[in-house]
Design a protein around this motif. Structure first.
Motif, PDB file in Angstrom:
ATOM      1  N   PHE A 138       0.801  -1.213   0.000  1.00 25.33           N
ATOM      2  CA  PHE A 138       0.000   0.000   0.000  1.00 25.33           C
ATOM      3  C   PHE A 138       0.838   1.271   0.000  1.00 25.33           C
ATOM      4  CE2 PHE A 138      -3.310  -2.928   0.893  1.00 25.33           C
ATOM      5  CZ  PHE A 138      -4.436  -2.332   0.371  1.00 25.33           C
ATOM      6  N   LEU A 139       2.132   1.131  -0.122  1.00 25.02           N
ATOM      7  CA  LEU A 139       2.982   2.300  -0.304  1.00 25.02           C
ATOM      8  C   LEU A 139       3.121   2.591  -1.788  1.00 25.02           C
ATOM      9  CD1 LEU A 139       5.748   1.579   2.335  1.00 25.02           C
ATOM     10  CD2 LEU A 139       3.694   2.978   2.567  1.00 25.02           C
ATOM     11  N   GLU A 140       3.590   3.790  -2.109  1.00 19.47           N
ATOM     12  CA  GLU A 140       3.705   4.153  -3.517  1.00 19.47           C
ATOM     13  C   GLU A 140       4.700   3.257  -4.242  1.00 19.47           C
ATOM     14  OE1 GLU A 140       4.105   8.046  -4.963  1.00 19.47           O
ATOM     15  OE2 GLU A 140       3.002   8.965  -3.323  1.00 19.47           O
ATOM     16  N   ARG A 171      -0.601   1.611  -5.764  1.00 18.08           N
ATOM     17  CA  ARG A 171      -0.738   2.710  -6.719  1.00 18.08           C
ATOM     18  C   ARG A 171      -1.129   2.164  -8.096  1.00 18.08           C
ATOM     19  NH1 ARG A 171       3.356   7.840  -7.544  1.00 18.08           N
ATOM     20  NH2 ARG A 171       2.074   8.942  -9.060  1.00 18.08           N
ATOM     21  N   GLY A 172      -0.562   1.008  -8.460  1.00 15.86           N
ATOM     22  CA  GLY A 172      -0.947   0.388  -9.723  1.00 15.86           C
ATOM     23  C   GLY A 172      -2.392  -0.062  -9.709  1.00 15.86           C
ATOM     24  N   VAL A 173      -2.837  -0.609  -8.562  1.00 18.85           N
ATOM     25  CA  VAL A 173      -4.240  -1.021  -8.421  1.00 18.85           C
ATOM     26  C   VAL A 173      -5.154   0.196  -8.532  1.00 18.85           C
ATOM     27  CG1 VAL A 173      -5.933  -2.060  -6.864  1.00 18.85           C
ATOM     28  CG2 VAL A 173      -3.609  -2.980  -6.972  1.00 18.85           C
ATOM     29  N   ALA A 174      -4.787   1.274  -7.839  1.00 16.08           N
ATOM     30  CA  ALA A 174      -5.593   2.491  -7.871  1.00 16.08           C
ATOM     31  C   ALA A 174      -5.663   3.080  -9.273  1.00 16.08           C
ATOM     32  CB  ALA A 174      -5.023   3.514  -6.892  1.00 16.08           C
ATOM     33  N   THR A 175      -4.545   3.027  -9.994  1.00 16.31           N
ATOM     34  CA  THR A 175      -4.528   3.535 -11.363  1.00 16.31           C
ATOM     35  C   THR A 175      -5.481   2.736 -12.253  1.00 16.31           C
ATOM     36  OG1 THR A 175      -2.234   4.308 -11.159  1.00 16.31           O
ATOM     37  CG2 THR A 175      -3.077   3.938 -13.385  1.00 16.31           C
ATOM     38  N   THR A 176      -5.446   1.424 -12.112  1.00 16.76           N
ATOM     39  CA  THR A 176      -6.328   0.566 -12.911  1.00 16.76           C
ATOM     40  C   THR A 176      -7.795   0.868 -12.612  1.00 16.76           C
ATOM     41  OG1 THR A 176      -4.693  -1.205 -12.984  1.00 16.76           O
ATOM     42  CG2 THR A 176      -6.984  -1.819 -13.417  1.00 16.76           C
TER      43      THR A 176
END
Length: 265
Positions: free
Chosen positions: A204-206, A212-217
């Motif tokens: 869950f860190l950048e 961050r990759g999950v959030a981007t998707t």
């Protein structure tokens, strides 16, 4: 795509060496902080999120001026959350609560490996019911308590009390919950939990291979992620919580109504 694996170090090294595997993380856990001060959460009581004073709106609703938005018409319909579905990852939900009746079309639970069981999201502490009520709660007691009272909620139970009494959810639980919620085509995903930036698990860190990759998707698919960022101050990254402090996530804190100062809880 992500998967949870339990294996000896040698096997994990073989998995990490595969060309189709970008990263391997050791699972961590997130906590839902305990309420501080004079706060009571009891899902068995229809009054556990009810305001003390009688008025058309709960204090938080008036404070953020939600009623002003409700009066705005979009295609002739007031902006109150109609046709919006909010996914919530929390401690479960009491969908028999008067302010939530008819507003929870689906619910599920995620086990420690991220496996989803549909139809079960038993409330364990009242926290998930409280959060859902803040999002979509009605006015069964005479006052509006939810920001979007015409919206719907899909709850995933991913947090339980451990032997120390703390409410925790594992990385696989959270990732599995996110995957399932996106499959349900929710519009928004709320995560009222987090960990200090220097304490959060590595996934869950950048980083391109982390959350961050999950959030981007999720963002590219049209989803909106909202997470707690903490109320620990403005002293830089170390005083904000992950995943609320990731750029693709809307981080939310709290202020005190009387002074607009950062809340102490």
């Amino acid at each position: 795509n992500a998967g949870a694996v339990r294996a000896v170090p040698m096997i994990m090294q073989h998995i990490a060496a595969r060309k189709d595997v970008e990263n391997v993380f050791v699972p961590g856990k997130f906590e839902i902080p305990e309420p501080k001060g004079n706060v009571t959460l009891d899902s068995r009581s229809a009054d556990f999120v009810r305001p003390l004073q009688q008025s058309p709106f709960e204090q938080n609703i008036s404070f953020i001026k939600a009623p002003y938005v409700w009066n705005v018409l979009q295609n002739g319909v007031p902006i109150r959350g109609k046709d919006v579905v909010v996914g919530i990852i929390d401690t479960g939900i009491d969908d028999t609560h008067p302010d939530l009746l008819g507003k929870v079309p689906k619910k599920a639970s995620a086990d420690s490996q991220g496996k989803i069981t549909v139809g079960v999201a038993a409330e364990t502490t009242g926290h998930g019911t409280h959060v859902a009520s803040v999002v979509v709660g009605g006015n069964a007691g005479g006052t509006y308590i939810g920001v979007a009272p015409d919206a719907k909620v899909i709850m995933v139970h991913a947090f339980d009390a451990g032997s120390d009494g703390k409410l925790t959810g594992s990385d696989p639980q959270i990732l599995g919950s996110l995957q399932w919620l996106m499959e349900q085509e929710v519009d928004v995903i709320n995560m009222s939990f987090g960990g200090a930036a220097n304490e959060a698990s590595s996934i869950f860190l950048e980083g391109s291979g982390g959350f961050r990759g999950v959030a981007t998707t999720i963002s590219e698919l049209g989803g909106v992620l909202v997470a707690a960022i903490g109320n620990d101050g403005t002293g830089g990254a170390a005083t904000t919580n992950s995943p609320g402090n990731i750029p693709q996530v809307i981080g939310v804190g709290a202020t005190l109504k009387a002074t607009s100062e950062v809340a102490t809880y």
